[in-house]
Design a protein around this motif. Structure first.
Motif, PDB file in Angstrom:
ATOM      1  N   THR A  51      23.682  17.353 -14.271  1.00  0.00           N
ATOM      2  CA  THR A  51      24.492  18.383 -14.427  1.00  0.00           C
ATOM      3  C   THR A  51      24.987  18.606 -15.481  1.00  0.00           C
ATOM      4  O   THR A  51      25.045  19.409 -16.462  1.00  0.00           O
ATOM      5  N   ALA A  52      25.414  17.466 -16.126  1.00  0.00           N
ATOM      6  CA  ALA A  52      26.278  17.205 -17.552  1.00  0.00           C
ATOM      7  C   ALA A  52      25.206  17.740 -18.486  1.00  0.00           C
ATOM      8  O   ALA A  52      25.388  18.456 -19.476  1.00  0.00           O
ATOM      9  N   PHE A  69      25.565  19.388  -9.097  1.00  0.00           N
ATOM     10  CA  PHE A  69      26.452  18.117  -9.095  1.00  0.00           C
ATOM     11  C   PHE A  69      26.517  17.103  -8.044  1.00  0.00           C
ATOM     12  O   PHE A  69      26.752  16.063  -8.044  1.00  0.00           O
ATOM     13  N   LEU A 115      24.730  24.909 -10.857  1.00  0.00           N
ATOM     14  CA  LEU A 115      25.388  23.458 -11.363  1.00  0.00           C
ATOM     15  C   LEU A 115      26.340  22.974 -10.186  1.00  0.00           C
ATOM     16  O   LEU A 115      26.238  21.585 -10.119  1.00  0.00           O
ATOM     17  N   ALA A 116      26.797  23.728  -9.622  1.00  0.00           N
ATOM     18  CA  ALA A 116      27.925  23.225  -8.544  1.00  0.00           C
ATOM     19  C   ALA A 116      27.042  22.222  -7.381  1.00  0.00           C
ATOM     20  O   ALA A 116      27.210  21.267  -7.153  1.00  0.00           O
ATOM     21  N   ALA A 149      24.691  21.327 -18.315  1.00  0.00           N
ATOM     22  CA  ALA A 149      25.565  22.233 -18.733  1.00  0.00           C
ATOM     23  C   ALA A 149      25.655  22.410 -20.163  1.00  0.00           C
ATOM     24  O   ALA A 149      26.208  23.341 -20.664  1.00  0.00           O
ATOM     25  N   LEU A 150      24.877  21.563 -21.005  1.00  0.00           N
ATOM     26  CA  LEU A 150      24.713  21.773 -22.540  1.00  0.00           C
ATOM     27  C   LEU A 150      24.224  23.324 -22.259  1.00  0.00           C
ATOM     28  O   LEU A 150      24.402  23.873 -23.666  1.00  0.00           O
TER      29      LEU A 150
END
Lengths: 611, 481, 104, 510
Positions: free
Chosen positions: D419-420, D412, D408-409, D423-424
């Protein structure tokens, strides 16, 4: 330096040993290990704190580089300054007292070993959280305490309700955590590091105050803080989390974990100062939370739920403090709150322990003479909670209100709201005292707390009173607050309001001069109280907004809708198979006919357009 | 004719002599084993003579036969296949017929027909070879005289095949009318400068294609296939499906190549269309078959569809050599695999005297009753499905490569689609074979004869060898083009 | 002589008609004997075409093919009649519509 | 060495099969010994490589860049050779393969009573096939192993599977086989594109620069992508996985989840993206979208299941979505995350399947509604389940967290919106993991139920896996060091096309 490593390591090792023993360890050994490891750890903290107070030097310790990929190389490293020392002292000090208390409280439980394992693990994770020098390690501790909270809330796993409460606690905080993770990604992408101190330096050089990026980053971090600290709108998990054993509530859901959000904001205050919008949001969230929770606390009848709402409310004060830039006051309130709220929870635990696990305050009463130590503790704790003069809570809350008052523009509004909260606090905390300890006895206690329970209570009583005089070593951590000349009437008002609350509580719940029944006879009032009782219907709202739709979608998709596509292909093939099979009827003349048709078709195609 | 001419067609001569010898032997001494051995010896000798004949190729023998590496390779293949069929039939024949000797004679004659087809570069020899093959097969199919099904199968095959032969002949006649020649190569030259209307030639070539498409059981001339395979003795079904088709395919390929029928773009496109239809229809028809022989019959339709892709690919002259090479490899792999599959069915089916059909339930749990047979069957099925490490995969890979080289994307799509369907029914057999011991009701314990088992092992070994180390054959195929 | 020469095309058309007759016989008759006869007609139409074409090109090839076709036809019919006997014996009928056990 | 390693496993399979004649317990010992031998062989050969080679950046096109390389002629007609090469990535996955092979044996130690020899043989052959996939450099050879490993896996499911095994095995085989054919097509197209003076070649290094451009390139790339995504499995090609996992015997599930899925990810990383940089870049938004969909969809469906194994299977779909995201984000953070996810997911899911197998063995059901309160009877199992459940929800301190965090990093930087959305998955993972714990281990225990807790053998396997996950979570650097040179070799190939990625993504994002 080695003693620093020992501080989180001792509880961690103890937890590991306890877990690996898989419950075969004798009770005595388990409790000795559980409480002893925290005690030793607290000792180390004390040594560290004294040496820190002596030289005031910030201590940094790198254990190893966690990972190193390109420029991203977070370390497993500790950063210890005054703020850390304060937090560590609270965690290990109060932690030790609660562990000691737990030995007696949990003695009859068959899973004592598991209990101490989780508790020790929690302390270790919490220590990592506050000691971390970078946000990734902080996140590790952050999630670690979340896990322990989950494990301990659901400690009595045989009741599915406890499991539900535990899951709710974990998942709701996880929502905040996810926002926080996104914040970390943003910080990492934009500033190239997650080490807290370099991060703040880099932010100051790269960003201007009020830029979009710092606002966004801090808003995301705030999401994490709001979740963990049970602030609006992610506060709904905390009242349910009371399903765990009461010492757990004292340690995790009052003194330490729930204040992690406050710590996070204080720790990264440099970022928040770049984002005034977020900071203002923090203040408003704090204010809204403290009022909503205080009203809800007024209507509860479960002793632990009252305390839970009161915790939410008090953390609201801390957020308010942070929001108005009074970081030190926020931390100060954190510390005093840890004292008196731990005290209240432990005292409540003692009541519950002695009354056959009774939680409903209306089935208690008259315990003043039957449980004198507990009564004393409760009175002192409630006084501190209500911020009656000269208790620890008074100093910290007063500081917050004054800081709010002195803020430009919105300050008086925040102050007024805080005052209203203080009034409510006075009412609900003494409502609790009056109903539980005065009046006629409805349930007889079957035992008295032993020294392991009484000892911590007494110590915490002392701390709750004198806690206000402790000078926290936060001087170098936060920028010095500008001192405003404060109008004396403002001070008098903040002293008077809690007393007014006490008086009202007396009139309503002990003296009987104000009839509660009459107040409630109006249907509107009844409905209002029900509304407060249900925690402003947040649970129902979220159930409708999130939980039900999620379950409905899951149920609807249960049998793999995507497979319909592939089943369609299969069905088409089978359809083709059956259609073609019709041709294969075994009739010779039919076969001949089809062949002739084929031949005619071939000839037709070939001879089309042929000269 | 010179000595070298004789040497060049030695395989055919050996087969003819072998047939005569078998006939004489039967006339004087009726003994199944002796006949079988004599036939097999004749067939193997013929195969061997191909090797010696290879030294003097290419050579045109008379007007009718062309002895080149291509024809010799396939003659040898057919002879070996014939011999194997004889061997596999031994087990089968033990339970059938009162006087089974002629059975072997007919196999030798059918092989001779196939050989002639491989040699044919003249319409007359094509006709002769084809009829020799077909007429022998009629009799072979009808051979088990205790059952009605072979009879039904044979009569259907006879009538329809006769009609197809007539169509083919009429096509020949039209071509002849248009060009005045019957030799492939000359035909090619004349077609370019034909005086008669091309309509005649078009119609003629269409009828030839229709006739041969029947023999290859291509859609829409495929309807007879499952009935005939189902009714015929399993080894003969295998022979029919492999040698019977390969020989015709070889002849068709040679006709197209030497007479350059690729100039009829529309005809080639029709082959492509037929190929696609065959791949899809064959696989779809096999999809839910519970009768394994019928399933294999339908799958053979699909396989011939795959093979027929070659003609479309040949349109691209740059890919023509590769396409022919692919076809040859595929034919060899397909022949070996098909004979093995049907042969194994013979062994499995041994005790089922009355019914020729093998149902899926009958192979249930075969893995645990007859691990060897089942293992061999597994390899054969995987090869048919085109799974790596088997000859079938390399064959399919060849076709893939050729089609990619020729850029025939639609055909490739059909090939992939067809293979996808194919996996299902091949694996279904595997699944039935692996069902648990408690799930199969037909617990007939069989003891296949050693000759059958040994031959199957040999076949499977060759499938695996071709699948794992195909380079030698590839290099050889490349060298003879 | 020239005047008497029938154009090849005409004969081919006749052959084609014969062939079509055979096909229709095949499709319409149920009795296997008639089916075999239809086959004969088809084969012979091809033979006729060959002979005509051979005459057109003034080659012997056409007639050679005619002979070959006769032979082939004879072989086919020989085997066919053998089957007819068996069919009569076992099915007790010559109606091919009754022989449809193999199907599906 | 690499060929020998594969042969060793193949031959050991035959030996194990035949060992059944002597004793029903002998085959599993043969398997254990064979896998250990293979490990030993690998390690002994690694010892011969100078240490600095491990840190040397290996550019994929250069044979000397590989830690180990061997080539033997095979089918020169088509330029096909037995070309094997090992770099850090292959080594890592090979170790995972062999390690989980051992776990698989242990997990089905006394589960299999029917034909144990053949069972172990299929196990070993699957391992051999997977090892071949990780080592093959010739694309034809790669495809061969890719297909060949399916057959023993098919047999494992079809013979020793549970009630709906026929359906599951067939579905598994057809999905992978059909997508495999598409890949074969792409491979052949690629080989023709790269054809030189001396005919076509299937060698990885020869094909690296021969991708067709434009639409042809996209279509060819899709052949690879679909094959790998089916195996991964990515949305919407994942539907074979829940069935296969659920119906497979424990060892089969362990192998499927632990290593077979990783071949898909490996294929994307090694072949699909490097061979088609241009097309991959253009396709990246779609691939990432599929990754996000997979994460969320898998998590929701995992929550909806009542079958323990099916739940874990859907969680795999969700987790492998992260791999897809990481690979297509194509920067070193995300790639390292994806690789870490491959390893960590392999271990944690293998453990969960082992848990499921143990439960089924003891309770004769996988239905979680018929469990409940198992902690009471089996606290050790409960603790293990808790550990791996929280590992799979990505708790920091475990490898899975490092993986998801890095993915994710890295993502991003490329696309904050993706990513958002991805992130779910962190939230939904918590929902289904904890739900699983609740249904199976918490709640009211059935006091009539007798259930044995984990024994020493199972416990030691679990402890080893826990140690590995913790090690990966707290000190993952050795793994990164192993794969960093590989990525450094790959990254520059793509740096130019991939640099356009964020712009491309910002165009499709809101």
């Amino acid at each position: 330096m080695n003693s620093i490593v020992l501080i989180p390591l001792l509880p961690l090792l103890s937890a590991a040993v306890l877990i690996l023993s898989t419950g075969k360890m004798p009770r005595t050994v388990a409790s000795l290990m559980g409480a002893g490891s925290i005690g030793l750890s607290a000792l180390c903290v004390a040594l560290l704190a004294s040496s820190f107070l002596a030289d005031g030097e910030i201590r940094e310790l790198t254990l190893w580089t966690w990972m190193s990929i390109g420029d991203f190389s977070p370390r497993i490293a500790f950063y210890i300054d005054g703020l850390t020392i304060v937090m560590m002292s609270v965690i290990t000090g109060i932690g030790f007292l609660i562990h000691l208390y737990s030995i007696e409280f949990m003695w009859d439980d068959e899973s004592l070993c598991r209990y101490f394992a989780y508790m020790n693990l929690f302390v270790a994770a919490m220590l990592l959280l506050v000691m971390a020098d970078n946000l990734l390690l902080l996140y590790l501790g952050w999630e670690g305490v979340g896990l322990c909270s989950y494990l301990l809330v659901g400690f009595w796993y045989r009741d599915p309700d406890n499991g539900a409460a535990a899951r709710k606690a974990f998942i709701v905080t996880r929502i905040g955590d996810t926002a926080m993770a996104l914040g970390l990604f943003l910080l990492l992408t934009e500033l190239g590091t997650l080490d807290i101190q370099p991060l703040m330096v880099a932010a100051n050089t790269q960003w201007q105050t009020g830029d979009t990026l710092p606002v966004l980053a801090t808003a995301l971090l705030l999401g994490g803080a709001v979740g963990k600290s049970a602030q609006l709108p992610l506060h709904t998990w905390l009242p349910d989390a009371m399903a765990g054993p009461t010492p757990v509530s004292a340690l995790i859901h009052a003194a330490t974990m729930v204040t992690a959000g406050v710590y996070l904001i204080a720790r990264t205050y440099g970022l928040f100062l770049l984002a005034p919008a977020t900071l203002e949001a923090v203040a408003w969230i704090g204010l809204a939370t403290l009022l909503i929770a205080a009203f809800a606390a007024l209507a509860q009848n479960d002793i632990k739920r009252i305390l839970a709402y009161s915790t939410i409310s008090q953390i609201g004060y801390m957020f308010l403090a942070l929001g108005v830039g009074a970081f030190a006051s926020g931390i100060f309130h954190l510390v005093t709150h840890a004292f008196f709220k731990a005290l209240l929870f432990l005292a409540a635990g003692a009541v519950i322990h002695c009354l056959h696990h009774e939680h409903n305050i209306f089935r208690m009463g008259g315990l003043r003479s039957r449980l004198p130590v507990v009564f004393a503790s409760f009175v002192i704790g409630s006084a501190a909670l209500a911020a009656l003069p000269f208790t620890s809570g008074f100093y910290s809350k007063d500081a917050i209100l004054l800081a709010a008052w002195s803020l430009q523009d919105i300050g008086p509004w925040l102050w007024a709201g805080g005052l209203l909260g203080a009034l409510l606090t006075g009412i609900y905390s003494f409502r609790l005292v009056f109903i539980v300890f005065f009046g006629e006895a409805r349930t007889e206690p079957d035992r008295q707390p032993g020294w392991k329970m009484a000892g911590p209570l007494i110590l915490l009583c002392v701390l709750s009173i004198v806690g206000g005089w402790i000078a926290l070593p936060l001087a170098g951590v936060f920028p010095a607050a500008e001192s405003h000349p404060v109008n004396h009437s403002v001070e008098w008002i903040s002293i008077g309001v809690p007393l007014l609350g006490l008086l009202l509580a007396y009139l309503m719940f002990l003296g009987g001069q104000i009839s509660v029944d009459k107040l409630l006879s109006a249907p509107m009032a009844r409905r209002l109280v029900d509304f407060w009782f249900s925690g402003w219907r947040f649970d129902q709202l979220y159930d409708l907004l999130w939980v039900k739709p999620y379950k409905a979608i899951a149920h609807w998709w249960r049998n793999e809708p995507v497979d319909a596509l592939y089943n369609g292909i299969v069905a088409a093939s089978q359809w083709g198979h059956r259609r073609l099979l019709i041709l294969q009827n075994g009739e010779l003349r039919w076969y001949a006919t089809i062949m002739v048709l084929g031949l005619v078709l071939l000839l037709a195609v070939m001879l089309r357009n042929a000269p | 004719m010179s000595a070298s001419d004789f040497l060049a067609i030695a395989p055919l001569l050996v087969l003819a002599a072998g047939a005569t010898a078998v006939m004489l032997q039967i006339a004087f001494m009726r003994s199944v084993p002796v006949t079988a051995i004599l036939s097999m010896v004749a067939l193997l000798l013929a195969a061997l003579s191909c090797v010696s004949a290879a030294a003097i190729t290419p050579l045109q023998v008379g007007a009718l036969l062309s002895a080149d590496q291509f024809s010799l390779l396939f003659t040898a293949l057919f002879c070996v296949a014939g011999a194997v069929t004889c061997g596999l039939s031994l087990d089968y024949i033990r339970h059938h017929g009162d006087e089974p000797e002629e059975y072997f004679l007919l196999i030798v004659l059918a092989t001779l027909g196939a050989g002639v087809l491989a040699y044919a570069n003249h319409l007359a020899s094509l006709l002769l070879g084809l009829e020799l093959l077909s007429v022998s097969l009629y009799a072979l199919i009808a051979y088990p005289n205790r059952s009605l099904l072979p009879l039904e199968a044979a009569s259907k095959y006879l009538v329809l095949s006769g009609a197809a032969s007539a169509t083919l002949l009429f096509g020949f006649a039209l071509l002849y009318a248009g060009t005045g020649t019957l030799a492939f190569a000359e035909l090619g030259e004349k077609l370019g400068q034909a005086e008669m209307g091309t309509g005649l030639l078009m119609a003629g070539s269409a009828m030839i294609f229709a006739g041969l498409a029947f023999k290859l059981s291509l859609v829409p001339f495929h309807l007879w296939t499952p009935d005939v395979y189902d009714g015929a003795p399993a080894p003969i079904s295998g022979f029919l499906a492999s040698v019977g088709k390969a020989a015709v395919f070889v002849a068709l390929l040679r006709l197209f190549l030497e007479a350059d029928l690729f100039r009829y773009y529309k005809l080639v496109q029709l082959t492509g269309l037929t190929a696609i239809l065959s791949m899809l229809a064959g696989n779809l028809l096999a999809l839910l078959q519970t009768n394994i022989k019928r399933m294999l019959a339908y799958s053979s339709i699909a396989h011939l569809g795959y093979l027929l892709m070659v003609f479309m690919i040949c349109l691209d002259t740059g890919s023509r050599a590769l396409a022919v090479e692919a076809a040859m490899f595929y034919l060899i792999a397909y022949t070996a695999t098909t004979i093995a599959a049907f042969g194994l069915l013979t062994l499995i089916n041994e005790s089922q005297v009355e019914r020729e059909q093998v149902q899926l339930q009958q192979v249930s749990g075969l893995f645990w009753r007859q691990p060897l047979l089942a293992g061999l069957m597994l390899v054969a099925l995987l090869s048919l499905a085109g799974i790596p490490l088997t000859a079938g995969f390399i064959g399919k890979f060849y076709l893939f490569t050729a089609a990619v080289s020729g850029g025939n994307w639609v055909l490739l799509a059909a090939l992939i689609l067809g293979s996808a369907i194919g996996i299902y029914y091949y694996l279904r057999v595997v699944f039935y074979m692996t069902r648990g011991a408690d799930e199969h009701k037909h617990t007939v314990t069989l003891s296949p004869g050693w000759s059958g088992s040994a031959l199957s092992c040999l076949l499977i070994a060759s499938i695996l060898v071709l699948g794992i180390v195909p380079q030698t054959l590839m290099a050889y195929l490349r060298s003879i083009l | 002589m020239d005047g008497l020469m029938v154009p090849m095309e005409h004969v081919l058309v006749v052959a084609g008609l014969l062939f079509t007759c055979g096909l229709f016989g095949l499709m319409l008759r149920r009795n296997i004997i008639f089916m075999l006869m239809s086959l004969e007609v088809m084969l012979n139409s091809a033979a006729l075409a060959f002979v005509t074409a051979g005459a057109h090109w003034a080659q012997a090839d056409g007639q050679v093919m005619f002979m070959l076709i006769l032979t082939v036809a004879a072989a086919e019919v020989a085997v066919g009649l053998g089957l007819v006997l068996q069919i009569q014996r076992r099915f007790k009928t010559l109606d091919m519509d009754r022989a449809n056990r193999l199907r599906g | 060495m690499m060929l020998q390693l594969i042969l060793l496993l193949l031959v050991a399979g035959v030996v194990a099969w035949q060992a059944e004649r002597f004793s029903s317990t002998l085959p599993r010992w043969v398997t254990v010994v064979a896998v250990l031998l293979a490990l030993l062989m690998l390690i002994a050969n690694l010892g011969g490589i100078p240490a600095e080679r491990f840190t040397l950046v290996s550019y994929p096109g250069e044979p000397q860049g590989w830690l180990m390389y061997s080539q033997h002629a095979w089918i020169p007609r088509f330029g096909i050779s037995l070309e094997f090469g090992m770099d850090g990535l292959s080594l890592l996955l090979l170790l995972l393969t062999l390690g989980l092979g051992l776990v698989a044996v242990v997990s089905s130690w006394d589960e299999i009573e029917f034909k144990p020899g053949l069972f172990q043989a299929n196990l070993l052959w699957t391992l051999a096939g997977v090892a071949g996939v990780f080592l093959a450099l010739d694309l034809f050879l790669f495809f061969l192993f890719w297909e060949v490993m399916l057959i023993p896996m098919y047999l494992l499911i079809a013979i020793w599977g549970h009630e709906k095994r026929a359906y599951a095995a067939m579905k598994f085989f057809i999905f992978t086989q059909v997508s495999g054919l598409l890949m074969l097509l792409s491979i052949v197209v690629l080989a023709f594109q790269g054809a030189g003076e001396d005919g076509i070649s299937f060698s990885y290094s020869d094909l690296l620069a021969s991708a067709p451009t434009g639409r042809a390139g996209m279509l060819t790339m899709l052949g690879f992508f679909i094959a790998f995504t089916v195996k991964l499995p990515g949305f919407p090609f994942h539907t074979w996985l829940p069935d296969a996992h659920t119906q497979a015997p424990t060892a089969g599930s362990v192998l499927l989840a632990g290593i077979l899925l990783k071949t898909g990810a490996y294929g994307l990383l090694r072949f699909c993206i490097p061979l088609f940089p241009e097309a991959s870049m253009q396709f990246a938004p779609v691939a990432m979208g599929l990754g996000v969909l997979g994460i969320v969809y898998g998590a929701i469906l995992a929550f909806a299941q009542s079958d323990f194994k099916r739940l874990v299977a859907y969680s795999s779909v969700s987790h492998m979505g992260f791999v897809l995201l990481g690979l297509y984000a194509w920067n070193s953070l995300a790639l390292q995350g994806a690789i870490m996810q491959m390893v960590a997911h392999g271990v944690s899911t293998a453990a969960l399947f082992m848990m499921a197998g143990a439960l089924q063995h003891r309770l004769h059901t996988r239905d979680m509604f018929r469990m409940g309160g198992l902690w009471q009877q089996a606290p050790r199992m409960g603790a293990c389940a808790m550990f791996f459940a929280v590992a799979s929800l990505g708790l920091p301190g475990m490898g899975n967290f490092v993986a998801e965090f890095l993915v994710l990093a890295g993502l991003f930087a490329v696309s904050p919106w993706m990513t958002a959305a991805a992130a779910l998955g962190l939230i939904t993972a918590a929902v289904y993991s904890l739900w699983m714990m609740q249904q199976a281990f918490q709640g009211r225990p059935d006091n009539n139920r007798e259930m044995a807790d984990f024994g020493v053998r199972e416990m030691s396997a679990m402890l080893v896996m826990m140690a590995v996950l913790l090690g990966l979570g707290l000190y993952p650097q050795p793994l990164f060091d192993l794969t960093q040179p590989v990525l450094e070799g790959l990254l520059p190939r793509m740096s130019e096309p991939m640099s356009a990625l964020p712009r491309l993504l910002s165009e499709v994002s809101p």
